[in-house]
Design an enzyme around this catalytic site. Structure first.
Site, short mmCIF file in Angstrom:
data_model
loop_
_atom_site.label_atom_id
_atom_site.label_comp_id
_atom_site.label_asym_id
_atom_site.label_seq_id
_atom_site.Cartn_x
_atom_site.Cartn_y
_atom_site.Cartn_z
N GLY A 193 146.80 -2.97 -43.10
CA GLY A 193 146.90 -2.82 -41.65
C GLY A 193 147.18 -4.16 -40.96
CG ASN A 240 143.56 6.01 -45.99
OD1 ASN A 240 144.05 5.19 -45.22
ND2 ASN A 240 142.86 7.06 -45.57
CG ASP A 299 139.86 8.13 -47.41
OD1 ASP A 299 139.05 7.35 -46.85
OD2 ASP A 299 140.17 9.23 -46.96
CE1 TYR A 307 138.25 2.31 -34.00
CE2 TYR A 307 137.84 1.58 -31.75
CZ TYR A 307 138.20 1.30 -33.06
OH TYR A 307 138.52 0.00 -33.41
CE1 TYR A 356 122.71 1.65 -46.15
CE2 TYR A 356 122.82 0.29 -48.13
CZ TYR A 356 122.86 1.53 -47.53
OH TYR A 356 123.04 2.66 -48.29
CB THR A 407 143.32 -8.42 -31.61
OG1 THR A 407 141.95 -8.76 -31.34
CG2 THR A 407 143.93 -9.51 -32.46
#
Ligand code: UDP
Length: 312
Positions: free
Chosen positions: A11, A33, A57, A146, A160, A176
């Site tokens: 990307g 992916n 993926d 999103y 975590y 960006t």
């Protein structure tokens, strides 16, 4: 040699990050992916010995052989029209994908940095947005898939960190731009540049008074590099606080694109489109010693040069 896994490597941001870590002498394992990524973005890395690519993926179980020192999770549709088209994938990569990668980080003893977003602030009621602002998000609106995936991503990453002692870093990325953005990704600057180059109408949504603050990709990548190597585990905004209206952005694109005959037209404002957005970068400055260095005019020119080559 340190080994780093970069998801979303094909990307816009993932490919620039792959370049950065290769330049710094890391072994980079790219994963994507390819639903919004493009192999052209990493074609130049493919022949390198210290770069490898996995077509995968990350919403499904992730396996990487050998040691890992770092994981950067940058896989996700990231443009409003992409997450409208792919709402379930967007939710899954931010939630299930993040969970898989946190598990991998824990198993490998790796440090993990996640790409969060200014979208966690929603349509903000304070401007600029400091990290302490909790946001104003519509969970069931078109952007909710999103925004909420990224909010969940932050929550599980902190869990975590707290419960497993995992080393984690959270960047909140503001708008960006730069080379390797998809010409047709629907975001304001790729839309305006491609429309101006092709002498089509420039589609400003609403009256164009909504604001954004645009950061050039090289500055962002430097901020990510510094955050990864810092010891700070709470979220950090990275973006350029140079806030302008969308109408002004359209006008500046028109000034840069030589010989264009395009005119600005106005179309309906998408639902839940944030009215203002600007990062408070006090933390990035003080903790990372980071500041954006590329001014908008310069960044717009470099981006124009890229879109010209793509639209020839
Ligand atoms: N926008 C626009 N015309 C376009 C694409 C976007 O006026 O062709 C507007 C959009 O409504 C938003 C701003 O530009 O107010 C930035 O949109 P973008 O999709 O780049 O990202 P966002 O910041 O909304 O996530």
């Amino acid at each position: 040699m340190k080994r780093i896994l970069i998801t979303g490597a094909a990307g816009f941001l993932g490919s620039h990050l792959s370049d950065k870590f290769i330049d710094k002498g890391y072994e980079v394992i790219g994963m994507d992916n390819l639903i919004t990524g493009d192999m052209d973005n990493i074609a130049h890395l493919m022949p390198l010995e210290n770069f490898s690519f996995h077509h995968h993926d990350v919403s499904n179980y992730v396996h990487v052989a050998g040691d890992l020192d770092y994981i950067l999770h940058f896989a996700s549709p990231a443009s409003p029209i992409d997450y409208l088209k792919m709402p379930i994938q967007t939710l899954k990569v931010g939630s299930l994908g993040t969970h898989n990668l946190l598990g991998l980080a824990k198993a490998k003893g790796a440090r993990m940095l996640i790409a969060s977003t200014s979208e966690v602030y929603g349509d903000p009621l304070v401007n600029p947005q400091p990290e302490e602002y909790w946001g104003n998000v519509n969970p069931i609106g078109p952007r909710g898939v999103y925004d909420e995936a990224k909010r969940f991503q932050e929550a599980i990453t902190m869990a975590y960190h707290t419960y497993h002692g995992l080393e984690t870093r959270i960047i909140r990325i503001f708008n960006t731009y730069g080379p390797r953005m998809r010409v047709n990704d629907g975001r304001a600057l790729p839309a305006f540049f491609s429309q101006a180059i092709e002498n089509k109408d420039i589609t400003v949504f609403g009256d164009g008074s909504q604001t954004r603050a645009f950061c050039y990709v090289d500055d962002l990548v430097e901020g990510i590099y510094r955050l990864l190597h810092s010891d700070y585990s709470l979220p950090v905004n990275i973006g350029n606080p140079d806030e302008i209206t969308i109408l002004q952005a359209a006008q500046e694109v028109l000034e840069i694109v030589e010989g264009t005959t395009s005119k600005i037209i106005h179309q309906g404002l998408p639902k839940d489109d944030p009215k203002v957005r600007r990062p408070d970068i006090t933390k990035a400055k003080s903790i990372l010693g980071w500041n954006p260095t590329v001014d908008r005019h310069d960044g717009f020119r470099r981006t124009y040069e890229y879109f010209k080559t793509k639209l020839k």
